[in-house]
Design a protein around this motif. Structure first.
Motif, PDB file in Angstrom:
ATOM      1  N   GLY A 123       0.815  -1.215   0.000  1.00 40.64           N
ATOM      2  CA  GLY A 123       0.000   0.000   0.000  1.00 40.64           C
ATOM      3  C   GLY A 123       0.841   1.254   0.000  1.00 40.64           C
ATOM      4  N   LYS A 127      -1.038   4.709   2.247  1.00 36.29           N
ATOM      5  CA  LYS A 127      -1.902   3.806   3.019  1.00 36.29           C
ATOM      6  C   LYS A 127      -1.354   3.572   4.424  1.00 36.29           C
ATOM      7  CE  LYS A 127      -4.198   1.660  -0.880  1.00 36.29           C
ATOM      8  NZ  LYS A 127      -5.604   1.351  -0.601  1.00 36.29           N
ATOM      9  N   ARG A 207      -8.466   3.719 -17.803  1.00 29.17           N
ATOM     10  CA  ARG A 207      -8.390   3.414 -16.369  1.00 29.17           C
ATOM     11  C   ARG A 207      -9.633   2.698 -15.855  1.00 29.17           C
ATOM     12  NH1 ARG A 207      -8.163   9.163 -13.276  1.00 29.17           N
ATOM     13  NH2 ARG A 207      -7.957   7.733 -11.518  1.00 29.17           N
ATOM     14  N   SER A 213      -6.143  -0.377 -12.882  1.00 31.78           N
ATOM     15  CA  SER A 213      -5.686  -1.059 -11.667  1.00 31.78           C
ATOM     16  C   SER A 213      -5.309  -0.040 -10.608  1.00 31.78           C
ATOM     17  CB  SER A 213      -4.464  -1.926 -11.978  1.00 31.78           C
ATOM     18  OG  SER A 213      -3.356  -1.090 -12.293  1.00 31.78           O
ATOM     19  N   THR A 214      -5.130  -0.534  -9.383  1.00 27.64           N
ATOM     20  CA  THR A 214      -4.635   0.329  -8.310  1.00 27.64           C
ATOM     21  C   THR A 214      -3.263   0.866  -8.686  1.00 27.64           C
ATOM     22  OG1 THR A 214      -5.819  -1.070  -6.760  1.00 27.64           O
ATOM     23  CG2 THR A 214      -4.211   0.430  -5.820  1.00 27.64           C
ATOM     24  N   VAL A 215      -2.411   0.003  -9.279  1.00 29.56           N
ATOM     25  CA  VAL A 215      -1.074   0.444  -9.712  1.00 29.56           C
ATOM     26  C   VAL A 215      -1.218   1.583 -10.722  1.00 29.56           C
ATOM     27  CG1 VAL A 215       0.951  -0.217 -11.069  1.00 29.56           C
ATOM     28  CG2 VAL A 215       0.132  -1.740  -9.277  1.00 29.56           C
ATOM     29  N   ASN A 217      -3.705   3.697 -11.198  1.00 31.07           N
ATOM     30  CA  ASN A 217      -4.221   4.928 -10.590  1.00 31.07           C
ATOM     31  C   ASN A 217      -3.163   5.641  -9.749  1.00 31.07           C
ATOM     32  OD1 ASN A 217      -6.710   4.765 -11.785  1.00 31.07           O
ATOM     33  ND2 ASN A 217      -7.612   3.584 -10.106  1.00 31.07           N
ATOM     34  N   ALA A 218      -2.284   4.851  -9.102  1.00 32.49           N
ATOM     35  CA  ALA A 218      -1.249   5.465  -8.252  1.00 32.49           C
ATOM     36  C   ALA A 218      -0.072   5.971  -9.074  1.00 32.49           C
ATOM     37  CB  ALA A 218      -0.765   4.449  -7.213  1.00 32.49           C
TER      38      ALA A 218
END
Ligand code: NAD
Length: 295
Positions: A123, A127, A207, A213-215, A217-218
């Motif tokens: 995270g 996070k 997206r 993915s979370t990857v 978006n980050a």
């Protein structure tokens, strides 16, 4: 107030320790970096001058250190937890280290009746700050249940995977998947740029689809902005892939794509990007292609 020890106050350990203080724990902290200890003392922790001081006074100790040698030194070194903690102490090692090292440390501690969970996290810093880490745990179920209230403060999920070492095996799988995702994202966005489309628009368009993915978006916003401030450093990801490749060798797991990602990371390290965020994998593509993905 419940007493708790915390060793390793870096990018991850600092916000995790602060969340535990906010949740009402009586926290005693130690780091070889005295400034990190002073900062936590200002946030309400007791400052310890040694590992021994943490070990002697706390029934539960969390460690958040870089790699296997650091955890071995803190747990088993001459002034470490093994020599100074009381029988029955629970060590919760939340560092990402080699599964075989977790097993070796747990076996040595068991001889002194010190219990251990390996509980690495995913995270990253945001996070850790929010207390929404994903926590993957190896160890005995009773120890997991005892540590669960801590995991509930630090994370949004904690899963007991299996015996000691399996938390870190899970983390290695996670790190393989994350590195390959960032490489795929970089490769796709560079293709879009080279073919004359706007990578920002491409990100916005895809997206919400299967590639999202979370990857993505980050990391896509960082790549598009050319902002590679860590976050999770290239050098730490090299450490994780080295542990994954070792584990693949020991177990016979094929790691073809991971080997390639390792070559990319090592070239970035050699070029001076080791302390940058792992989103700087995009810089490898930028160097080869001779242009940036963002403006
Ligand atoms: P970091 O380098 O920022 O912090 C490590 C801390 O450990 C430092 O403050 C250092 O001084 C301290 N330390 C080292 N040796 C010590 C010793 N012998 N005694 C006491 N303190 C010692 O690293 P980090 O980014 O906080 O990562 C910690 C662990 O968490 C690593 O295993 C990493 O792979 C993992 N992790 C990091 C992230 C991230 O995004 N940064 C995400 C998930 C997991």
């Amino acid at each position: 107030m419940k007493k708790l020890g915390f060793i390793g106050l870096g990018i991850m350990g600092k916000p995790m320790a602060i969340n535990l203080i906010k949740a009402g724990y009586d926290l005693t902290v130690y780091d070889i970096n005295a400034e990190a200890v002073t900062a936590l003392a200002a946030a309400g922790a007791r400052a310890a001058a040694s590992i021994a001081e943490v070990a002697q006074t706390n029934p539960v100790i969390i460690t958040m250190l870089p790699n296997s040698p650091h955890v071995k030194a803190v747990a088993l070194g001459p002034d470490g937890i093994e020599s100074h903690a009381r029988a029955g102490t629970l060590l919760v090692d939340m560092s990402s280290i080699a599964p075989a090292a977790s097993q070796e440390i747990a076996a040595a501690l068991k001889a002194k009746k010190i219990r251990m969970l390996d509980a690495p996290v995913s995270g990253g810093e945001p996070k850790a700050v929010d207390g929404t880490l994903a926590i993957m745990v190896g160890g005995d179920e009773a120890d997991f249940t005892e540590a669960k209230p801590l995991f509930d403060i630090l994370g949004s999920s904690a899963v007991l995977i299996g015996p000691v070492g399996s938390g870190n095996t899970c983390k290695l799988a996670n790190q393989v998947i994350v590195a390959l995702n960032i490489a795929a994202l970089s490769e796709g966005l560079m293709l879009a740029k080279k073919a004359g489309t706007d990578p920002q628009k491409v990100f916005e368009a895809i997206r919400g689809g299967l590639a999202g993915s979370t990857v993505m978006n980050a990391k896509a916003p960082m790549i598009l902005a050319g902002n590679f401030k860590p976050g999770f450093k290239i050098d730490l990801h090299i450490k994780d892939l080295a542990n994954a490749l070792d584990t693949g060798y020991l177990t016979g797991a094929p790691l073809l794509l991971t080997s390639t990602a390792m070559q990319i990371l090592q070239q970035l390290h050699a070029g001076g990007d080791g302390q940058n965020d792992h989103s700087a994998i995009a810089r490898f593509y930028e160097k080869v292609a001779g242009e940036t993905i963002g403006d």
